[in-house]
Design an enzyme around this catalytic site. Structure first.
Site, mmCIF file in Angstrom:
data_model
loop_
_atom_site.group_PDB
_atom_site.id
_atom_site.type_symbol
_atom_site.label_atom_id
_atom_site.label_comp_id
_atom_site.label_asym_id
_atom_site.label_seq_id
_atom_site.Cartn_x
_atom_site.Cartn_y
_atom_site.Cartn_z
ATOM 1 N N CYS A 58 0.887 -1.015 -0.026
ATOM 2 C CA CYS A 58 -0.008 -0.079 -0.112
ATOM 3 C C CYS A 58 0.800 1.295 0.120
ATOM 4 O O CYS A 58 1.918 1.236 0.475
ATOM 5 C CB CYS A 58 -0.934 0.265 1.252
ATOM 6 N N ARG A 85 5.196 0.174 -6.037
ATOM 7 C CA ARG A 85 5.423 -0.556 -4.630
ATOM 8 C C ARG A 85 4.190 -1.897 -4.883
ATOM 9 O O ARG A 85 4.427 -2.783 -4.066
ATOM 10 C CB ARG A 85 4.835 0.325 -3.531
ATOM 11 N N TRP A 124 -2.996 -2.688 -1.543
ATOM 12 C CA TRP A 124 -2.591 -3.948 -1.880
ATOM 13 C C TRP A 124 -3.327 -5.067 -0.985
ATOM 14 O O TRP A 124 -3.021 -4.981 0.254
ATOM 15 C CB TRP A 124 -0.965 -4.212 -1.543
ATOM 16 N N ASN A 144 -1.729 2.024 5.835
ATOM 17 C CA ASN A 144 -1.063 0.730 5.400
ATOM 18 C C ASN A 144 -0.862 -0.060 6.524
ATOM 19 O O ASN A 144 -0.708 0.494 7.874
ATOM 20 C CB ASN A 144 0.382 1.224 5.049
ATOM 21 N N GLY A 145 -0.672 -1.215 6.569
ATOM 22 C CA GLY A 145 -0.341 -2.217 7.492
ATOM 23 C C GLY A 145 -1.573 -3.193 7.859
ATOM 24 O O GLY A 145 -2.403 -3.312 7.101
ATOM 25 N N GLU A 164 17.753 -17.234 -7.997
ATOM 26 C CA GLU A 164 17.408 -15.859 -8.513
ATOM 27 C C GLU A 164 16.837 -15.669 -9.955
ATOM 28 O O GLU A 164 15.764 -15.020 -10.060
ATOM 29 C CB GLU A 164 18.464 -14.619 -8.305
ATOM 30 N N LYS A 195 13.035 -14.683 -10.805
ATOM 31 C CA LYS A 195 12.734 -13.582 -11.959
ATOM 32 C C LYS A 195 11.882 -14.184 -12.739
ATOM 33 O O LYS A 195 10.987 -13.527 -13.284
ATOM 34 C CB LYS A 195 14.029 -13.128 -12.368
ATOM 35 N N GLU A 199 8.446 -14.572 -11.158
ATOM 36 C CA GLU A 199 7.584 -13.311 -10.779
ATOM 37 C C GLU A 199 7.101 -12.575 -12.086
ATOM 38 O O GLU A 199 5.851 -11.884 -11.928
ATOM 39 C CB GLU A 199 8.770 -12.298 -10.344
ATOM 40 N N HIS A 222 17.928 -36.787 -8.033
ATOM 41 C CA HIS A 222 17.110 -37.214 -6.656
ATOM 42 C C HIS A 222 15.715 -36.593 -6.752
ATOM 43 O O HIS A 222 15.066 -36.371 -5.821
ATOM 44 C CB HIS A 222 17.824 -36.502 -5.388
ATOM 45 N N LYS A 231 6.395 -4.230 -4.251
ATOM 46 C CA LYS A 231 7.745 -4.073 -4.238
ATOM 47 C C LYS A 231 8.410 -3.834 -2.544
ATOM 48 O O LYS A 231 9.364 -4.461 -2.517
ATOM 49 C CB LYS A 231 8.059 -2.599 -4.855
HETATM 50 C C1 G6P Z 1 9.480 -8.179 -2.283
HETATM 51 C C2 G6P Z 1 10.146 -7.859 -3.626
HETATM 52 C C3 G6P Z 1 11.354 -8.343 -3.926
HETATM 53 C C4 G6P Z 1 12.162 -8.245 -2.821
HETATM 54 C C5 G6P Z 1 11.668 -8.724 -1.512
HETATM 55 C C6 G6P Z 1 12.591 -8.275 -0.481
HETATM 56 O O1 G6P Z 1 8.977 -9.616 -2.491
HETATM 57 O O2 G6P Z 1 9.147 -7.942 -4.530
HETATM 58 O O3 G6P Z 1 11.872 -7.835 -4.999
HETATM 59 O O4 G6P Z 1 13.355 -8.856 -2.944
HETATM 60 O O5 G6P Z 1 10.439 -7.874 -1.302
HETATM 61 O O6 G6P Z 1 12.661 -6.663 -0.433
HETATM 62 P P1 G6P Z 1 13.674 -5.750 0.558
HETATM 63 O O7 G6P Z 1 13.453 -4.555 0.110
HETATM 64 O O8 G6P Z 1 13.871 -6.268 1.680
HETATM 65 O O9 G6P Z 1 14.802 -6.260 -0.291
#
Ligand code: G6P
Length: 610
Positions: free
Chosen positions: A2, A27, A75, A100-101, A483, A487, A490, A506, A605
């Site tokens: 949010c 965000r 969100w 927010n929260g 990673e 990507k 996501e 395995h 984000k």
């Molecule tokens: C969310 C974002 C990711 C990020 C993760 C941790 O899931 O979408 O891209 O890696 O949070 O965020 P931070 O700001 O703690 O690295």
């Protein structure tokens, strides 16, 4: 997650609120809304499901103007992303709130307020807060007192913006557990979840602390701390400019951010390395002393940052000779720990506001760690403010939800930290010189890898109709495979799993067929021959391989094995270099699939709720 924007000014604030929401879009959110107090003393509200564009359309069709207002991108947590659940929430047309929260005790509050005659139109936890504030106003409190008395009853996390139709000059803000900044203008004041929202109107900010409540008027800002005492918080001028978070000529922020990596890595190294060594200034004298005393490292992070931690574990053990554990924050914070003596607690976070990482840090304070170190990209974030030691990554604002340049700059900062630590634990000067030279070469080598984009784009066509994929790596390349898989899933919504290549037989080998592309990162290192044997296992089962490899170690290419070769690179920094083609692959698959690359569905984000 949010986003909040609010303003009290002498001019109409509706455009400022909408522009602020646009700048918070990154965000992640699924609905948006705004409320302004019109000159006639009425609260006007627009809310819309979907993008801020839909809210702008509503505002264009029926403009609401006013010099006091709040706005929000939501969100969804409590209740689906519907218009009724979108913020601002309003009580009896008199008070409006953005939040927010998560309010954990909203249910008993809701029951009590329903019994007192309040109507609830949404499924949100927030609506209990706005009704409770209204109840206090009815009892005779002013807006500040009402807000303070309600938040004293809240369990959970919040950042709040509150306005009343009876109070044309006042915007109340409060934070506990969710970030909130106050923007300082001349004859006008603002609030926002982060500075990015307000850069077009101010560069001067007050960073509210945990438990603070602020009363903003046109003339000034009054802040009370958690104990209700008036406090002065410093006004800081940000170095960010309004265009720092703009896309430029790129089609997506993610593409821009991938291409910014050579510069971001160079900036993270700037002033921290000399010809053949890491400078003491890289970490500061205090950190250098503490890392000298350290006997163990505990890393905690979430998402992509967690993957950076996994790479660092290999480095801490191989280069600095210190045992290192890595754990995702949401697991770390909810289990019992044995904390070995002289362990440094390291958090990694792009935003510095990730709720689980912050909570783990706060938990760590009480557990007897030697010190806490944050590696972070946002200087004024909670994580930075609450850690003993800090090393900033200098990636600049990262807008795409899928983290790219934050990851490679975290790896850069981590390797600097590992080298500096290693020096105090027996790392030889010649080895340090080799590592520093490798780091210094990285930005140029990243440019070379970025030049491979056309070939990677062509490769991406073979993923568009696939539903599953497998990513393989060994050693430090295993977290890079993780990673790469993250990507791809996501932003393209293709199921992607990562495995250490040695584990293939395995289990995951059972899934391999021509419909399951297998992506592999294979720099020239001690494990590459073993990795190639693992790839034979895939080929023998009719699997299709997509390999990023050093020319000197690449498997033979053919119809079932596509190879893109990368320049030779020092093994220590290979994880950074081999990340780049995986980012590009995910990006181009997503573009071909037509997904929302920068704001993928359901993701945020900055995850400021648990
Ligand atoms: C969310 C974002 C990711 C990020 C993760 C941790 O899931 O979408 O891209 O890696 O949070 O965020 P931070 O700001 O703690 O690295």
């Amino acid at each position: 997650m949010c986003g909040i924007v609010g303003a009290v000014a002498e001019r109409d604030v509706s455009a400022i609120l909408l522009e602020g929401l646009r700048r918070l879009e990154y965000r992640g959110y699924d609905s948006a809304g705004l409320a302004v107090r019109g000159d006639e003393g009425v609260l006007h509200r627009h809310r819309a499901v979907g993008k801020v564009g839909a809210l702008e359309d509503a505002q264009a069709a029926r403009p609401h103007h006013g010099v006091l207002g709040i706005a929000h991108t939501r969100w969804a947590t409590h209740g689906a992303p519907t218009e009724a659940n979108a913020h601002p929430h309003v009580a009896r047309d008199e008070v409006a709130i953005v939040h927010n929260g998560i309010i954990e005790n909203h249910e008993p509050l809701r029951r009590q307020l329903t019994a007192a005659g309040y109507r609830f139109d949404s499924e949100t936890d927030t609506e209990a807060v706005v009704n409770a504030v209204h109840e206090r106003l009815e009892a005779g409190d002013d807006l500040l007192t009402a807000t303070r008395s309600v938040i004293a009853r809240l369990d959970g996390a919040y950042a709040l913006g509150v306005i009343s139709r009876h109070d044309p000059d006042r915007l109340i803000a409060a934070r506990r557990g969710s970030p909130l900044v106050v923007g300082v203008g001349i004859g006008e004041h603002f609030i926002a979840s982060d500075v990015a929202a307000l850069l077009p109107v101010t560069r001067d900010f007050i960073y509210l602390e945990e438990g603070d409540v602020a009363e903003l008027t046109r003339e000034g800002v009054r802040i009370l701390n958690a104990a209700g005492e008036p406090v002065e918080r410093p006004v800081r001028t940000t170095e960010l400019t309004a265009d720092a978070a703009e896309r430029g000529a790129f089609r997506h922020f993610m593409a821009k951010e991938i291409h910014e990596q050579p510069r971001a890595v160079a900036e993270t190294l700037e002033g921290r390395i000399a010809e053949d060594r890491v400078l003491p200034e890289a970490l500061g004298p205090e950190a250098t002393r503490i890392l000298g005393e350290a006997q163990r490292i505990q890393i905690v992070a979430c998402g992509t940052s967690y993957h950076a931690g996994l790479v660092a574990r290999y480095w801490f053990e191989a280069i600095a000779g210190l045992p290192c554990d890595v754990e995702v924050a949401s697991e770390f914070r909810y289990r019992r720990h044995v904390v070995p003596r002289d362990t440094v607690f390291v958090t990694l976070s792009q935003s510095g506001e990730t709720a689980d990482t912050l909570a783990a840090l706060r938990e760590a304070w009480t557990m007897g760690y030697l010190a806490t170190l944050a590696i972070c990209n946002v200087p004024e974030s909670s994580l930075v403010r609450e850690s003993d030691l800090v090393m900033m990554t200098r990636a600049g604002p990262e807008i795409g939800v899928a983290s790219t340049k934050a990851f490679t700059t975290q790896l850069t900062a981590l390797l600097l930290t590992v080298i500096a630590t290693g020096r105090m634990h027996g790392l030889e000067a010649a080895e340090e010189a080799r590592l520093v030279t490798a780091l210094r070469s990285l930005p140029r080598q990243m440019e070379d890898v970025l030049a491979l984009e056309p070939a990677i784009e062509a490769m991406s066509e073979q993923f568009v109709d696939k539903h599953h994929s497998l990513f393989l790596g060994r050693g430090t390349q295993y977290p890079i495979a993780m990673e790469g898989a993250l990507k791809l899933k996501e932003i393209s919504y293709i199921h992607a799993e990562a495995y250490p290549a040695g584990e293939l037989k395995h289990g995951p080998l059972a899934l391999v067929d021509a419909e399951m592309p297998v992506v592999t990162v294979a720099p020239k290192d001690d494990l590459v021959e073993k990795l190639k044997s693992n790839l034979q296992e895939v080929r023998a089962r009719g699997g299709r391989l997509h390999v990023f490899a050093d020319a000197a170690a690449a498997p033979a290419a053919d119809a079932d094995c596509q190879v893109i070769t990368l320049p030779p690179v020092d093994e220590a920094v290979a994880p950074l270099l081999y990340t780049v083609p995986l980012q590009l692959l995910a990006y181009h698959v997503a573009v071909l699939k037509g997904t929302d690359v920068d704001q993928p569905r359901n993701l945020a984000k900055s995850v400021t709720v648990e």
